[in-house]
Design a protein around this motif. Structure first.
Motif, PDB file in Angstrom:
ATOM      1  N   THR A  80      43.122   9.460  23.405  1.00  0.00           N
ATOM      2  CA  THR A  80      43.562  10.655  24.356  1.00  0.00           C
ATOM      3  C   THR A  80      44.448  10.670  25.219  1.00  0.00           C
ATOM      4  OG1 THR A  80      40.847  10.979  24.084  1.00  0.00           O
ATOM      5  CG2 THR A  80      42.137  12.035  25.793  1.00  0.00           C
ATOM      6  N   LEU A  83      47.864  11.388  23.186  1.00  0.00           N
ATOM      7  CA  LEU A  83      47.879  12.957  22.751  1.00  0.00           C
ATOM      8  C   LEU A  83      48.436  13.505  23.986  1.00  0.00           C
ATOM      9  CD1 LEU A  83      47.488  15.014  20.978  1.00  0.00           C
ATOM     10  CD2 LEU A  83      45.054  15.285  21.552  1.00  0.00           C
ATOM     11  N   GLN A  87      51.889  15.713  23.942  1.00  0.00           N
ATOM     12  CA  GLN A  87      52.075  17.091  24.074  1.00  0.00           C
ATOM     13  C   GLN A  87      53.089  17.448  25.044  1.00  0.00           C
ATOM     14  OE1 GLN A  87      48.016  17.616  25.686  1.00  0.00           O
ATOM     15  NE2 GLN A  87      47.244  18.518  23.778  1.00  0.00           N
ATOM     16  N   GLN A 107      47.599  13.486  17.391  1.00  0.00           N
ATOM     17  CA  GLN A 107      46.602  14.285  17.159  1.00  0.00           C
ATOM     18  C   GLN A 107      45.567  13.825  16.105  1.00  0.00           C
ATOM     19  OE1 GLN A 107      49.116  17.560  15.977  1.00  0.00           O
ATOM     20  NE2 GLN A 107      48.126  18.686  17.486  1.00  0.00           N
ATOM     21  N   GLN A 112      41.679  15.108  15.860  1.00  0.00           N
ATOM     22  CA  GLN A 112      42.198  16.465  15.690  1.00  0.00           C
ATOM     23  C   GLN A 112      43.002  16.491  14.361  1.00  0.00           C
ATOM     24  OE1 GLN A 112      44.489  18.128  19.079  1.00  0.00           O
ATOM     25  NE2 GLN A 112      42.739  17.459  20.712  1.00  0.00           N
ATOM     26  N   GLU A 114      42.638  18.823  11.639  1.00  0.00           N
ATOM     27  CA  GLU A 114      43.274  20.057  11.284  1.00  0.00           C
ATOM     28  C   GLU A 114      44.603  20.362  11.921  1.00  0.00           C
ATOM     29  OE1 GLU A 114      42.605  21.553   8.599  1.00  0.00           O
ATOM     30  OE2 GLU A 114      40.520  20.967   8.132  1.00  0.00           O
ATOM     31  N   GLN A 115      44.562  20.220  13.373  1.00  0.00           N
ATOM     32  CA  GLN A 115      45.562  20.469  14.109  1.00  0.00           C
ATOM     33  C   GLN A 115      46.713  19.678  13.670  1.00  0.00           C
ATOM     34  OE1 GLN A 115      42.311  20.000  15.124  1.00  0.00           O
ATOM     35  NE2 GLN A 115      42.158  20.883  17.116  1.00  0.00           N
TER      36      GLN A 115
END
Length: 264
Positions: A80, A83, A87, A107, A112, A114-115
């Motif tokens: 986390t 990520l 970002q 991700q 995550q 699909e992202q």
């Protein structure tokens, strides 16, 4: 299935000393590091996290520091936070392909998926396709259970970069996830025999050999070219996974059923 989940973890990482980073999209330059991040032991990673974290705090917009810091955080299982770092790096470098690839990796490691596919797709360009991105995309598709699409991506990557061991390893682990252990071993043996193969490829081979009941051979593979501490950690991890007999039996039965269908 527990063993399948463990195998998927190896697709993204290696054994106990290398967590959640098998989704390789190219090496990140080191910042005052004594050795490559992927070869660090757990205590070395802890020291590196503190030193690179301090550098990141001083200048969170520095591209290379951010990439290294996110990579180390993933290796320490702090997905986390990794990520969140990526970002910020991606905001500062919105068109940098390596940054986008690393962001997609973060991700995926954080769940995550699909992202991650969208981000990796943004990093890929038709005029300058990158085999690492095809392999990364395949690894995410495998996690989504879309194995046929994943294998097409791996084969595109191999067309661009023939005999690349990391891609062949990902392709082999894709077959582990679908229960075809013999095909998986074929790809992983070929990958491990290449001079550019790293220890993560051999650890994946050790897993597949062990899943087929050849435990002594699996331990021998797991111990090669690692420090004693790393070897013991990896063998302990391997034994723990292979001790899950119910899950192993399900995989073995699935593999035998596939072989029986092929001969009928």
């Amino acid at each position: 299935m527990a063993v399948c989940c463990a195998a998927l973890a190896l697709t993204l990482g290696s054994c106990a000393t290398q967590k959640n980073d098998r989704l390789t999209t190219g090496s990140v330059p080191s910042v005052n590091l004594s050795k490559p991040i992927d070869s660090m032991t757990a205590p070395e990673l802890a020291v590196a996290e503190r030193s690179i974290g301090a550098a990141y705090d001083r200048n969170p917009k520095d591209r290379t520091t951010g990439l290294n810091y996110a990579n180390i955080l993933r290796m320490n299982g702090r997905n986390t936070q990794a990520l969140a770092v990526m970002q910020q790096v991606a905001i500062a470098n919105p068109s940098d392909r390596e940054v986008l690839a690393a962001y997609g990796k973060a991700q995926a490691a954080a769940g995550q998926l699909e992202q991650a596919l969208v981000t990796i797709g943004r990093a890929q360009t038709p005029d300058r396709p990158d085999w690492r991105l095809y392999s990364a995309e395949g690894a995410v598709l495998d996690q989504l259970g879309r194995s046929d699409e994943a294998r097409r991506k791996y084969r595109i990557a191999l067309d661009t970069q023939p005999n690349e061991p990391s891609v062949m390893s990902n392709l082999g682990m894709s077959y582990v996830l679908s229960g075809d252990l013999r095909t998986a071993e074929t790809y992983l043996k070929s990958a491990a025999a290449l001079p550019t193969a790293d220890s993560r490829v051999r650890q994946n081979l050790a897993l597949v050999v062990g899943l087929q009941g050849r435990f002594s051979e699996a331990e021998q593979i797991a111990r090669r070219e690692l420090s004693e501490t790393q070897a013991e950690a990896n063998v302990t991890y391997l034994r723990g996974m292979l001790a899950q007999q119910n899950s192993w039996a399900k995989l073995a039965d699935k593999d035998k059923a596939k072989q029986a269908q092929a001969t009928n």
